[in-house]
Enzyme design. Structure first.
Site, short mmCIF file in Angstrom:
data_model
loop_
_atom_site.label_atom_id
_atom_site.label_comp_id
_atom_site.label_asym_id
_atom_site.label_seq_id
_atom_site.Cartn_x
_atom_site.Cartn_y
_atom_site.Cartn_z
CE1 TYR A 87 62.39 -43.36 -27.93
CE2 TYR A 87 64.58 -43.98 -28.68
CZ TYR A 87 63.30 -43.51 -28.95
OH TYR A 87 62.95 -43.20 -30.25
CB CYS A 88 60.07 -47.62 -23.58
SG CYS A 88 60.15 -47.44 -21.78
NE ARG A 89 53.45 -44.68 -21.63
CZ ARG A 89 53.13 -44.19 -20.42
NH1 ARG A 89 53.06 -42.89 -20.25
NH2 ARG A 89 52.89 -44.99 -19.42
N GLY A 91 60.22 -45.73 -19.32
CA GLY A 91 61.39 -46.38 -18.74
C GLY A 91 61.15 -47.81 -18.32
CG MET A 116 59.94 -41.28 -26.13
SD MET A 116 61.16 -40.19 -26.92
CE MET A 116 60.10 -39.11 -27.87
#
Length: 127
Positions: A87-89, A91, A116
């Site tokens: 995951y990241c901020r 996608g 996120m």
């Protein structure tokens, strides 16, 4: 002429199906991601920056900064026998990281849809 169009359409559909079958990562909703996290054989990877990670991250995740010069090398050290949840901020970076993992030969890669930003809005039982 009709036969030629049918053949071209059939071949195009077959090629499209083959390309889709080659994709090795799955994009999961926050609840699906949460459900996968409950398994014992997972590695949760956060590909954001250390500052983003410090401001809040998913429990039991490991930070591997997407912008590190040795990012690909760090990914290549992940265990191959575990599911990899990325995951990241939003996608974007996790999608790119998932593709890198695929190119490195990893299987069972799961990317958090919306990152996120969506995770924090979702009401999952993973908090």
């Amino acid at each position: 002429m009709r036969t030629l169009i049918t053949i071209v359409a059939f071949l195009s559909f077959g090629l499209l199906s083959e390309i889709q079958a080659q994709e090795k990562h799955e994009i999961l909703s926050p609840q699906e991601f949460c459900d996968k996290m409950k398994s014992d054989d997972v590695q949760i990877i956060d590909v954001r920056t250390p500052k983003e990670y410090k401001n809040g991250h998913i429990k039991n995740s490991t930070l591997i900064n997407f912008f590190d010069d040795d990012f690909k090398e760090q990914l290549s050290k992940l265990p191959e026998d575990k599911k990899i949840l990325v995951y990241c901020r939003s996608g974007n970076r996790s999608g790119k990281a998932s593709e890198i993992l695929e190119n490195l030969g990893y299987k069972n890669i799961y990317d958090l849809k919306g990152g996120m930003l969506l995770w924090e809005k979702a009401k999952t039982d993973c908090y």
